[in-house]
Design a protein around this motif. Sequence first.
Motif, short mmCIF file in Angstrom:
data_model
loop_
_atom_site.label_atom_id
_atom_site.label_comp_id
_atom_site.label_asym_id
_atom_site.label_seq_id
_atom_site.Cartn_x
_atom_site.Cartn_y
_atom_site.Cartn_z
N LEU A 56 0.86 -1.18 0.00
CA LEU A 56 0.00 0.00 0.00
C LEU A 56 0.90 1.23 0.00
O LEU A 56 1.80 1.33 0.83
N LEU A 57 0.65 2.14 -0.91
CA LEU A 57 1.48 3.34 -1.03
C LEU A 57 0.70 4.56 -0.57
O LEU A 57 -0.40 4.83 -1.04
N ILE A 58 1.28 5.30 0.36
CA ILE A 58 0.74 6.59 0.78
C ILE A 58 1.68 7.65 0.24
O ILE A 58 2.84 7.77 0.69
N ALA A 59 1.21 8.40 -0.75
CA ALA A 59 2.06 9.37 -1.44
C ALA A 59 1.60 10.78 -1.11
O ALA A 59 0.40 11.05 -1.02
N GLY A 60 2.53 11.66 -0.94
CA GLY A 60 2.19 13.05 -0.66
C GLY A 60 3.44 13.87 -0.44
O GLY A 60 4.53 13.33 -0.20
N ARG A 61 3.30 15.18 -0.51
CA ARG A 61 4.43 16.05 -0.27
C ARG A 61 4.81 16.05 1.21
O ARG A 61 3.95 15.82 2.07
N PRO A 62 6.08 16.35 1.53
CA PRO A 62 6.45 16.49 2.94
C PRO A 62 5.58 17.55 3.61
O PRO A 62 5.36 18.63 3.05
N GLY A 63 5.06 17.23 4.77
CA GLY A 63 4.18 18.14 5.48
C GLY A 63 2.71 17.85 5.27
O GLY A 63 1.85 18.49 5.89
N SER A 64 2.42 16.86 4.42
CA SER A 64 1.02 16.53 4.14
C SER A 64 0.42 15.57 5.16
O SER A 64 -0.76 15.22 5.08
N GLY A 65 1.22 15.11 6.11
CA GLY A 65 0.72 14.16 7.10
C GLY A 65 0.76 12.72 6.63
O GLY A 65 0.07 11.86 7.19
N ARG A 66 1.61 12.45 5.66
CA ARG A 66 1.64 11.09 5.09
C ARG A 66 2.15 10.05 6.09
O ARG A 66 1.61 8.95 6.18
N THR A 67 3.18 10.41 6.87
CA THR A 67 3.68 9.47 7.87
C THR A 67 2.66 9.26 8.98
O THR A 67 2.48 8.14 9.47
N ALA A 68 1.99 10.34 9.39
CA ALA A 68 0.97 10.21 10.44
C ALA A 68 -0.16 9.30 9.99
O ALA A 68 -0.67 8.48 10.77
N LEU A 69 -0.56 9.42 8.72
CA LEU A 69 -1.61 8.54 8.20
C LEU A 69 -1.13 7.09 8.19
O LEU A 69 -1.88 6.17 8.55
N ALA A 70 0.11 6.88 7.76
CA ALA A 70 0.65 5.52 7.74
C ALA A 70 0.68 4.92 9.14
O ALA A 70 0.32 3.76 9.35
N GLU A 71 1.10 5.71 10.11
CA GLU A 71 1.15 5.22 11.49
C GLU A 71 -0.25 4.92 12.02
O GLU A 71 -0.45 3.95 12.76
N GLU A 72 -1.22 5.74 11.66
CA GLU A 72 -2.59 5.48 12.11
C GLU A 72 -3.14 4.20 11.47
O GLU A 72 -3.81 3.40 12.14
N LEU A 73 -2.85 4.00 10.19
CA LEU A 73 -3.28 2.76 9.53
C LEU A 73 -2.64 1.56 10.22
O LEU A 73 -3.31 0.55 10.49
N VAL A 74 -1.36 1.66 10.50
CA VAL A 74 -0.65 0.57 11.19
C VAL A 74 -1.28 0.30 12.54
O VAL A 74 -1.49 -0.86 12.93
N ARG A 75 -1.60 1.36 13.27
CA ARG A 75 -2.22 1.19 14.59
C ARG A 75 -3.55 0.44 14.48
O ARG A 75 -3.87 -0.42 15.30
N GLN A 76 -4.33 0.76 13.44
CA GLN A 76 -5.66 0.17 13.32
C GLN A 76 -5.63 -1.30 12.90
O GLN A 76 -6.53 -2.06 13.25
N VAL A 77 -4.62 -1.70 12.12
CA VAL A 77 -4.62 -3.07 11.58
C VAL A 77 -3.52 -3.94 12.18
O VAL A 77 -3.39 -5.10 11.79
N ALA A 78 -2.74 -3.40 13.11
CA ALA A 78 -1.59 -4.15 13.63
C ALA A 78 -1.99 -5.47 14.27
O ALA A 78 -1.24 -6.45 14.22
N ASP A 79 -3.20 -5.52 14.88
CA ASP A 79 -3.59 -6.75 15.57
C ASP A 79 -3.83 -7.91 14.61
O ASP A 79 -3.94 -9.06 15.02
N ARG A 80 -3.91 -7.64 13.30
CA ARG A 80 -4.06 -8.73 12.33
C ARG A 80 -2.73 -9.44 12.05
O ARG A 80 -2.72 -10.50 11.43
N TYR A 81 -1.64 -8.82 12.46
CA TYR A 81 -0.32 -9.35 12.11
C TYR A 81 0.37 -9.76 13.41
O TYR A 81 1.03 -8.94 14.08
N GLU A 82 0.21 -11.03 13.73
CA GLU A 82 0.62 -11.50 15.06
C GLU A 82 2.12 -11.47 15.28
O GLU A 82 2.58 -11.51 16.42
N ASP A 83 2.90 -11.38 14.20
CA ASP A 83 4.35 -11.35 14.36
C ASP A 83 4.91 -9.93 14.45
O ASP A 83 6.13 -9.74 14.44
N GLY A 84 4.01 -8.95 14.55
CA GLY A 84 4.46 -7.60 14.88
C GLY A 84 4.61 -6.66 13.71
O GLY A 84 4.31 -6.98 12.55
N VAL A 85 5.10 -5.46 14.04
CA VAL A 85 5.29 -4.38 13.07
C VAL A 85 6.78 -4.06 13.00
O VAL A 85 7.44 -3.91 14.03
#
Length: 695
Positions: A56-85
Motif C-alpha cells: 500500500l502506497l501513501i504518497a504526498g508532499r512532505p508536510g502533508s501528514g503522510r507518515t501520520a496517516l501511515a502510522e494510524e493505519l498501522v495502529r488500526q490493523v496491527a492486531d491482524r499481524y501476530e508477528d508484529g510491526v
Amino acid sequence: MTDQAVDTGGVRLSGRVAAEYQFLGRTRELKELRADIERAGLDTLSGKKPPRARVLLIAGRPGSGRTALAEELVRQVADRYEDGVLRARLSEPDGTPVPVERAARELLAAADLPAPAGAAADDLTEALRTGLADRRVLVLLDDAAGAEQVDALLPDSSECLVVAVSQGPLTGISDVRPCTLGGLDTKSALELLTGHIGSVRITVDPRAAEGLVEECQAQPAALEMAGGWLAARPKAAVADLAKHLHTEGDEGTPLSRIFRLAYSSLPVPAARILRLLALAPAGLVDPHTASALAGCSVSSARTTLDDFVALGLLRAVESPLPQYEVPGCLHPMLKALTESKDRPGELQLARARMLERTVRLLQSCRTITETDSADAREKLQGMPRSVRFPSPRAAEDWLRIRRPALLAAARAAVADGELDTLARRLMSQLVRAMVAHFGMRAAAPDLYGIHRLVLDVAERRELHRERAAALLNLGDLDAQTGRTADALVRYRAALDAGREANDPYATGRAMESVGGAHLELGDYDRAADWFGRALTQRLARAERADAARLYGRIATTHTYAGRYGEALRGWRAAATGYRKNGDVAAHARALSELARVQEYAGRPEESLRTCHEAVEWARRAEDVRLQAALQLRLADTLEHLGDPASAQLHRGTAERLLGEEAGEAEDGGETEPDQPDQPEQDANACEIRSTSAED
C-alpha cells in the motif's frame, strides 16, 4: 546524568501533546486503504498465488501528514499481524536515500533475525525475505526515495503487508495500491487549530479560521505551525494571521510562508538554535546536541526544544530520555537558513562542539562501566557533572536510545573531511562504549561499519598504523562471520600497512592472522609458515607469552595436517614457555593438548603420564572443567590399555567435577572434543591504536 543533562524520568511534553493527541481526519483515505488490504490482487484474479507481500502506497508532499496517516493505519490493523510491526526509514533528513544494506539490517534487528557483520546488501535482503517467509508481519517503510529501495525489502509472503510512504509513485512494483494525499477536510483542519488555541477564537470568527485553513491549503504541518504561532500569542486574532499569510501572495508554499513567519518571530538565540538543528545527525536532537551546537547550557537548550515542540517546529520522540526529531519537511528550509545566516566557519565550529560533547559523553558512558578501577572513578569525578551518568544502566539506556544518532554523527564527521581528528576520537570512544555495554558479538554489525569509516579516514590521511588496525578489525569480523577469504585479503593489506608504519605489533598480529585464515581454509603448509614468521618476530622481541601461544598454534596446525611428530615438539615448546612464564592454566592446557596428540600418534602410555601431569597442573590452576576433561581422557586411554575398572573411576570423578561446577558456571562449556580445538585469535576488535588513551 544530572538533571542538567538527561532527565531519566521521561520526555517532557506539554499536557496537550501528551494526553490529548488524537488523529484527525483522513477518514476516507483510511477506509480506502483498509479496503485495499482485503481487495483481491491481480495475481489472485488471474488464478495465481501472490508471490510477495501486498504494498500500500501513501504518497504526498512532505508536510502533508503522510507518515501520520501511515502510522494510524498501522495502529488500526496491527492486531491482524501476530508477528508484529517492523519499521525502517529509507531517506536521511536531507533526502539522501538510505542504503538498502542499512535498512535491511535495521529490519532484521527489529525482527530478531541474525544480520552478520559486514554482509552485503543482497545477502541481508535475502536473509530478510527468508526470515519473514513464514511470518505474518506488517512492514512500514517511511520516506522511500524510490521503488528499488522498497522492492529490495519486500517479504516473499502474501501473509505480510507493506505500507510504503513516498513523495511520488513507486513505478516498477506490481499491483501497488496508491493513496495520494491532499489537504485535510475543513472540519478536521479546524479541529487541529482548536487543539492548539481553544475554541473561542475559532467560534468568534469562523470565516477567518476557514480562511486560515485555506491559506495553509489544509496541510497538517502548516496548520501545526499556525496553531503554535497563535497559541504563543493569546491576543492575536486568527484573521490577522490569515491576512498576513495572504499578503505574502505566491512566495513559496504555505508551509514555507508560515515557517518564515514562525522563524522571524523567534528571539535571536532561539532562532540560531533552530537553524543549527539542521546539523543534528539523522535529524535527531537531544538537549546535549542542541546545547553543544549553540554553545548554551543544557537546561536552556531543553527549554528551547520544548518551546519548539509547542510551536510545531519540532517533534518530541516517545522515549525514556528527552529526544526530538526535526521534521523532514523543515530540514531543507533550516539548511537554507544556516547557509544564508551563518558563516561556514561558525557552522564548522558548531559541528566541532557537537562532536566534542559527544566524545565526552561516550567517554563517560564507557568509564562508568569500569566500577572496579580507582583510576576510572577518579577520571569520572573529574568530568563535568553535565556529562556524568548516575549509573551504568542509565549510560546503557542513553547509548541504546542515541545509537542511530551516534552512528549518523560518525558517518557525517567522516564525510565532512575537515574534522578527521574529532571523527577519529568519536569512533574510538563509540567502539569502546558499545563493546563495554553491549558486548563484542552484539555490537559486531555496528563495529564493522565504524571500522570501515576508520579505514576511510586512515587512507585519506595516510595514517598507516590506523589503517592496519582498521584492516585487522575488519578481517577479524569477516573471519567470525565465515568470510575467511575476505578476511585473508584484509590481513595481507594490514601486514603491508603495518610494515609501512614500522609497527611490530601490527605486523606480528597480521602475520598470525594470515596464518589463522590459511588454517581455516585448510592450507596447513601456509598456515604453519605464517605462524612461524610471527613466532620469529616474537622471539626476536623477547615476547615470551606470545611466543608460547604461537608454538601452540603451530602445533595445532601440524595436528590438523597429521604431522604428529612436529605437533608434539610444538606442544612441548608451548608447555615449556608457559611454565617459564608462570602461566599455570596455560601450561595445564598445553599439557592436555600434548596428551591428546600423543594419543593420536599411538603412544597411549606417554599420553597417560602426560594426562596425570596435566591434571595436577589443572588442579593448581583451579580449572575444574579442564580437570574433568582430562579425567575423561584418562578414562578413554585406560580403556584402550585394557583397564576398564580404572577407566570407570576416572569417569566418575569427571562427572562429580562437572556436577559441582555446573551450579557455579554462568555458561555451559564443551568437554574436550575428539579433534583439536582451533585456538582463539589474539584479536582486539575494538582497537583504534593511534588515538590517545586519554580519550
